[in-house]
Enzyme design. Sequence first.
Site, mmCIF file in Angstrom:
data_model
loop_
_atom_site.group_PDB
_atom_site.id
_atom_site.type_symbol
_atom_site.label_atom_id
_atom_site.label_comp_id
_atom_site.label_asym_id
_atom_site.label_seq_id
_atom_site.Cartn_x
_atom_site.Cartn_y
_atom_site.Cartn_z
ATOM 1 C CG ASP A 132 -1.793 1.215 1.353
ATOM 2 O OD1 ASP A 132 -2.367 1.610 0.321
ATOM 3 O OD2 ASP A 132 -1.916 1.796 2.451
ATOM 4 C CE1 TYR A 158 2.173 5.124 -3.823
ATOM 5 C CE2 TYR A 158 0.730 3.230 -4.053
ATOM 6 C CZ TYR A 158 1.991 3.754 -3.910
ATOM 7 O OH TYR A 158 3.078 2.915 -3.867
ATOM 8 C CB CYS A 167 -3.422 0.414 -2.320
ATOM 9 S SG CYS A 167 -3.514 2.138 -2.812
ATOM 10 C CG ASN A 168 -9.841 0.575 -2.486
ATOM 11 O OD1 ASN A 168 -10.787 -0.096 -2.862
ATOM 12 N ND2 ASN A 168 -9.418 0.541 -1.231
ATOM 13 C CB CYS A 172 -9.290 4.731 0.902
ATOM 14 S SG CYS A 172 -7.607 5.075 1.502
ATOM 15 C CB THR A 173 -6.627 -0.144 2.493
ATOM 16 O OG1 THR A 173 -5.523 0.616 1.959
ATOM 17 C CG2 THR A 173 -7.152 -1.082 1.443
#
Length: 266
Positions: free
Chosen positions: A11, A43, A74-75, A184-185
Amino acid sequence: MPSDAAIGIFDSGIGGLSVLEHVRSLLPNENLVYVSDRAHLPYGEKDKDYILHRSRVITQFLISQNVKAVVIACNTATAAAVKDLRETYRLPIIGMEPGVKPAISLSKSGMVGVLATHGTLNSHKFKALLQQHADGSEIIICPCHGWVEAIERNGHDHQTTRQIVSQQLQPILERGVDTLVLGCTHYPFVKQMIADEAGAGISIIDTGPAVAKQLQRQLSAHDLLTEEAKPGREAFWCSAPPEQTQKRIERLLKVPVQVQLLPELD
Ligand code: DGL
Protein backbone atom coordinates in the site's frame (compact mmCIF):
# COMPACT_ATOMS: atom_id res chain seq x y z
CA MET A 1 2.57 -27.78 -4.89
CA PRO A 2 2.00 -26.22 -1.39
CA SER A 3 4.40 -23.39 -0.79
CA ASP A 4 5.94 -21.76 2.27
CA ALA A 5 6.92 -18.70 0.27
CA ALA A 6 5.43 -15.49 1.64
CA ILE A 7 2.48 -13.46 0.41
CA GLY A 8 3.43 -9.91 -0.61
CA ILE A 9 1.11 -7.07 0.40
CA PHE A 10 1.59 -3.40 -0.44
CA ASP A 11 0.00 0.00 0.00
CA SER A 12 1.10 3.63 -0.08
CA GLY A 13 1.34 3.51 3.71
CA ILE A 14 -0.20 1.77 6.71
CA GLY A 15 -3.67 1.49 5.14
CA GLY A 16 -2.96 -1.98 3.78
CA LEU A 17 -2.59 -3.23 7.34
CA SER A 18 -6.38 -3.18 7.53
CA VAL A 19 -6.23 -5.89 4.84
CA LEU A 20 -3.23 -7.65 6.38
CA GLU A 21 -5.24 -8.12 9.60
CA HIS A 22 -7.96 -10.03 7.71
CA VAL A 23 -5.35 -12.06 5.82
CA ARG A 24 -3.63 -12.91 9.10
CA SER A 25 -6.80 -14.13 10.76
CA LEU A 26 -7.94 -16.19 7.76
CA LEU A 27 -4.49 -17.60 6.91
CA PRO A 28 -2.64 -17.70 10.25
CA ASN A 29 0.22 -19.91 9.07
CA GLU A 30 1.20 -17.98 5.96
CA ASN A 31 4.31 -15.77 5.95
CA LEU A 32 3.63 -12.17 4.94
CA VAL A 33 5.86 -9.43 3.51
CA TYR A 34 4.37 -5.94 3.77
CA VAL A 35 5.59 -2.84 1.91
CA SER A 36 4.52 0.67 2.92
CA ASP A 37 5.45 3.17 0.19
CA ARG A 38 5.27 6.07 2.62
CA ALA A 39 7.86 8.20 0.80
CA HIS A 40 5.44 8.37 -2.14
CA LEU A 41 2.05 8.85 -0.51
CA PRO A 42 -0.63 10.00 -0.97
CA TYR A 43 -1.19 7.88 -4.06
CA GLY A 44 -4.68 9.32 -4.31
CA GLU A 45 -3.35 12.74 -5.32
CA LYS A 46 -0.77 11.44 -7.86
CA ASP A 47 -1.30 10.71 -11.52
CA LYS A 48 -1.91 7.22 -12.85
CA ASP A 49 1.53 6.76 -14.44
CA TYR A 50 3.29 7.59 -11.21
CA ILE A 51 1.26 5.02 -9.26
CA LEU A 52 1.68 2.47 -12.02
CA HIS A 53 5.45 2.91 -11.83
CA ARG A 54 5.49 2.57 -8.03
CA SER A 55 3.26 -0.51 -8.22
CA ARG A 56 5.58 -2.13 -10.76
CA VAL A 57 8.79 -1.51 -8.82
CA ILE A 58 7.24 -2.66 -5.54
CA THR A 59 5.85 -5.82 -7.16
CA GLN A 60 9.30 -6.46 -8.61
CA PHE A 61 10.80 -6.02 -5.13
CA LEU A 62 8.25 -8.44 -3.63
CA ILE A 63 9.06 -10.98 -6.32
CA SER A 64 12.75 -10.58 -5.43
CA GLN A 65 11.67 -11.59 -1.89
CA ASN A 66 10.24 -14.79 -3.41
CA VAL A 67 6.58 -14.11 -2.76
CA LYS A 68 4.03 -16.54 -4.21
CA ALA A 69 1.21 -13.97 -4.58
CA VAL A 70 0.76 -10.21 -4.35
CA VAL A 71 -2.12 -8.36 -2.69
CA ILE A 72 -2.50 -4.76 -3.83
CA ALA A 73 -3.93 -3.58 -0.50
CA CYS A 74 -4.77 -0.21 -1.97
CA ASN A 75 -7.82 0.78 -4.00
CA THR A 76 -5.95 3.61 -5.74
CA ALA A 77 -3.05 1.41 -6.85
CA THR A 78 -5.46 -1.33 -7.95
CA ALA A 79 -7.34 1.11 -10.15
CA ALA A 80 -4.08 2.32 -11.71
CA ALA A 81 -2.08 -0.89 -11.98
CA VAL A 82 -3.86 -4.22 -11.49
CA LYS A 83 -4.44 -4.84 -15.20
CA ASP A 84 -0.84 -4.06 -16.08
CA LEU A 85 0.59 -6.16 -13.23
CA ARG A 86 -1.57 -9.16 -14.16
CA GLU A 87 -0.42 -8.89 -17.77
CA THR A 88 3.23 -8.63 -16.71
CA TYR A 89 3.56 -11.22 -13.94
CA ARG A 90 2.45 -14.82 -13.71
CA LEU A 91 1.84 -15.06 -9.98
CA PRO A 92 -1.66 -14.46 -8.55
CA ILE A 93 -2.29 -10.73 -8.08
CA ILE A 94 -5.23 -9.82 -5.89
CA GLY A 95 -6.59 -6.29 -6.12
CA MET A 96 -9.41 -4.42 -4.46
CA GLU A 97 -12.18 -2.01 -5.33
CA PRO A 98 -14.78 -0.04 -3.39
CA GLY A 99 -17.65 -2.32 -2.29
CA VAL A 100 -20.30 -0.59 -4.40
CA LYS A 101 -22.11 -3.81 -5.26
CA PRO A 102 -22.61 -5.06 -1.67
CA ALA A 103 -23.53 -1.52 -0.61
CA ILE A 104 -26.29 -1.31 -3.20
CA SER A 105 -27.73 -4.67 -2.16
CA LEU A 106 -27.70 -3.57 1.48
CA SER A 107 -29.08 -0.04 1.04
CA LYS A 108 -32.79 0.42 1.67
CA SER A 109 -32.95 4.03 0.51
CA GLY A 110 -30.88 3.42 -2.64
CA MET A 111 -28.58 6.26 -1.52
CA VAL A 112 -25.00 5.09 -1.13
CA GLY A 113 -21.95 7.14 -0.20
CA VAL A 114 -18.50 6.13 -1.46
CA LEU A 115 -15.51 7.37 0.52
CA ALA A 116 -12.32 7.03 -1.52
CA THR A 117 -9.32 8.93 -2.86
CA HIS A 118 -9.47 11.32 -5.78
CA GLY A 119 -7.39 8.82 -7.80
CA THR A 120 -9.84 5.96 -7.21
CA LEU A 121 -12.97 8.02 -7.87
CA ASN A 122 -11.56 9.41 -11.11
CA SER A 123 -10.32 6.12 -12.47
CA HIS A 124 -11.82 4.29 -15.47
CA LYS A 125 -12.09 1.25 -13.26
CA PHE A 126 -14.37 3.02 -10.77
CA LYS A 127 -16.47 4.56 -13.53
CA ALA A 128 -16.92 1.11 -15.07
CA LEU A 129 -17.89 -0.28 -11.66
CA LEU A 130 -20.63 2.35 -11.33
CA GLN A 131 -21.85 1.73 -14.83
CA GLN A 132 -22.12 -1.97 -14.13
CA HIS A 133 -23.85 -1.83 -10.74
CA ALA A 134 -25.26 1.58 -9.92
CA ASP A 135 -28.37 1.50 -12.06
CA GLY A 136 -31.36 2.71 -10.05
CA SER A 137 -29.27 3.83 -7.05
CA GLU A 138 -27.84 7.20 -6.25
CA ILE A 139 -24.11 7.07 -5.59
CA ILE A 140 -22.66 10.07 -3.82
CA ILE A 141 -18.90 10.24 -3.92
CA CYS A 142 -16.61 11.87 -1.39
CA PRO A 143 -12.94 12.38 -2.34
CA CYS A 144 -11.64 12.41 1.20
CA HIS A 145 -8.89 15.02 0.92
CA GLY A 146 -6.28 14.82 3.63
CA TRP A 147 -7.61 11.70 5.39
CA VAL A 148 -4.67 9.49 4.42
CA GLU A 149 -2.09 12.12 5.46
CA ALA A 150 -3.93 12.74 8.75
CA ILE A 151 -4.04 9.02 9.58
CA GLU A 152 -0.36 8.62 8.69
CA ARG A 153 0.89 11.82 10.32
CA ASN A 154 -1.32 12.28 13.36
CA GLY A 155 -2.62 8.76 13.92
CA HIS A 156 -5.99 7.15 13.35
CA ASP A 157 -7.33 8.20 16.74
CA HIS A 158 -6.09 11.80 16.85
CA GLN A 159 -8.35 14.82 17.35
CA THR A 160 -7.12 16.47 14.11
CA THR A 161 -7.99 13.33 12.18
CA ARG A 162 -11.46 13.35 13.75
CA GLN A 163 -12.01 16.97 12.69
CA ILE A 164 -11.04 16.28 9.07
CA VAL A 165 -13.22 13.17 8.91
CA SER A 166 -16.18 14.87 10.56
CA GLN A 167 -16.08 18.00 8.34
CA GLN A 168 -16.00 16.07 5.09
CA LEU A 169 -18.62 13.54 6.10
CA GLN A 170 -21.28 16.12 6.93
CA PRO A 171 -22.31 17.05 3.36
CA ILE A 172 -22.56 13.41 2.28
CA LEU A 173 -24.60 12.49 5.38
CA GLU A 174 -26.92 15.43 4.77
CA ARG A 175 -27.78 13.92 1.39
CA GLY A 176 -29.45 11.05 3.24
CA VAL A 177 -27.19 8.07 2.50
CA ASP A 178 -27.90 4.94 4.55
CA THR A 179 -24.80 3.00 3.47
CA LEU A 180 -21.18 4.13 3.31
CA VAL A 181 -18.42 2.35 1.42
CA LEU A 182 -14.86 2.51 2.75
CA GLY A 183 -13.12 2.76 -0.63
CA CYS A 184 -9.60 3.25 0.71
CA THR A 185 -7.73 0.83 2.95
CA HIS A 186 -6.75 3.60 5.37
CA TYR A 187 -10.38 4.28 6.29
CA PRO A 188 -11.18 1.11 8.28
CA PHE A 189 -8.87 2.60 10.92
CA VAL A 190 -11.29 5.53 11.31
CA LYS A 191 -14.40 3.37 11.01
CA GLN A 192 -15.44 4.13 14.59
CA MET A 193 -15.09 7.88 13.97
CA ILE A 194 -17.20 7.52 10.83
CA ALA A 195 -19.79 5.46 12.71
CA ASP A 196 -19.94 8.05 15.53
CA GLU A 197 -20.50 10.81 12.99
CA ALA A 198 -23.02 8.86 10.90
CA GLY A 199 -25.08 7.68 13.86
CA ALA A 200 -27.26 4.59 14.16
CA GLY A 201 -28.85 3.04 11.11
CA ILE A 202 -25.98 3.64 8.69
CA SER A 203 -24.14 0.57 7.39
CA ILE A 204 -20.43 0.73 6.64
CA ILE A 205 -18.88 -1.58 4.05
CA ASP A 206 -15.23 -2.67 4.19
CA THR A 207 -13.96 -4.99 1.46
CA GLY A 208 -10.93 -6.20 3.48
CA PRO A 209 -12.55 -9.53 4.51
CA ALA A 210 -13.61 -10.26 0.90
CA VAL A 211 -10.07 -9.60 -0.34
CA ALA A 212 -8.64 -12.03 2.22
CA LYS A 213 -11.15 -14.67 1.05
CA GLN A 214 -10.29 -14.02 -2.58
CA LEU A 215 -6.60 -14.47 -1.74
CA GLN A 216 -7.38 -17.77 -0.02
CA ARG A 217 -9.36 -18.96 -3.08
CA GLN A 218 -6.55 -17.98 -5.45
CA LEU A 219 -3.87 -19.70 -3.37
CA SER A 220 -6.01 -22.79 -3.13
CA ALA A 221 -6.73 -22.78 -6.91
CA HIS A 222 -2.97 -22.61 -7.60
CA ASP A 223 -2.17 -25.17 -4.89
CA LEU A 224 -0.09 -22.58 -3.08
CA LEU A 225 -1.55 -22.71 0.44
CA THR A 226 1.09 -23.51 3.04
CA GLU A 227 0.89 -26.79 4.91
CA GLU A 228 2.89 -25.32 7.76
CA ALA A 229 1.26 -25.85 11.18
CA LYS A 230 3.02 -23.05 13.06
CA PRO A 231 2.04 -19.34 12.97
CA GLY A 232 3.44 -17.42 10.00
CA ARG A 233 5.91 -14.53 10.28
CA GLU A 234 5.64 -10.97 9.05
CA ALA A 235 8.35 -8.81 7.50
CA PHE A 236 7.80 -5.06 7.06
CA TRP A 237 9.49 -2.66 4.65
CA CYS A 238 8.99 1.07 4.22
CA SER A 239 10.29 3.51 1.59
CA ALA A 240 10.60 6.35 4.15
CA PRO A 241 12.77 6.27 7.29
CA PRO A 242 10.95 3.50 9.14
CA GLU A 243 10.74 4.84 12.75
CA GLN A 244 7.30 6.46 12.50
CA THR A 245 5.83 3.65 10.43
CA GLN A 246 7.17 1.16 12.97
CA LYS A 247 5.39 3.05 15.79
CA ARG A 248 2.15 3.25 13.84
CA ILE A 249 2.24 -0.46 12.94
CA GLU A 250 2.93 -1.42 16.55
CA ARG A 251 -0.03 0.67 17.73
CA LEU A 252 -2.35 -0.79 15.15
CA LEU A 253 -1.30 -4.43 15.38
CA LYS A 254 -0.47 -4.28 19.11
CA VAL A 255 2.73 -6.31 18.72
CA PRO A 256 6.39 -5.24 18.45
CA VAL A 257 7.64 -5.24 14.84
CA GLN A 258 10.83 -4.43 12.95
CA VAL A 259 10.45 -2.25 9.86
CA GLN A 260 13.31 -2.19 7.35
CA LEU A 261 14.13 0.64 4.97
CA LEU A 262 13.17 -0.32 1.43
CA PRO A 263 16.13 -0.14 -0.97
CA GLU A 264 15.95 2.47 -3.77
CA LEU A 265 13.75 0.89 -6.42
CA ASP A 266 13.84 3.29 -9.38
N1 DGL B 1 -4.78 3.20 0.99
C1 DGL B 1 -4.92 3.69 -0.35
C2 DGL B 1 -6.21 3.22 -0.99
O1 DGL B 1 -6.75 2.21 -0.62
C3 DGL B 1 -4.78 5.16 -0.62
C4 DGL B 1 -3.72 5.89 -0.02
C5 DGL B 1 -3.19 7.12 -0.68
O2 DGL B 1 -3.89 8.00 -1.20
O3 DGL B 1 -1.98 7.16 -0.60
O4 DGL B 1 -6.69 3.85 -1.90
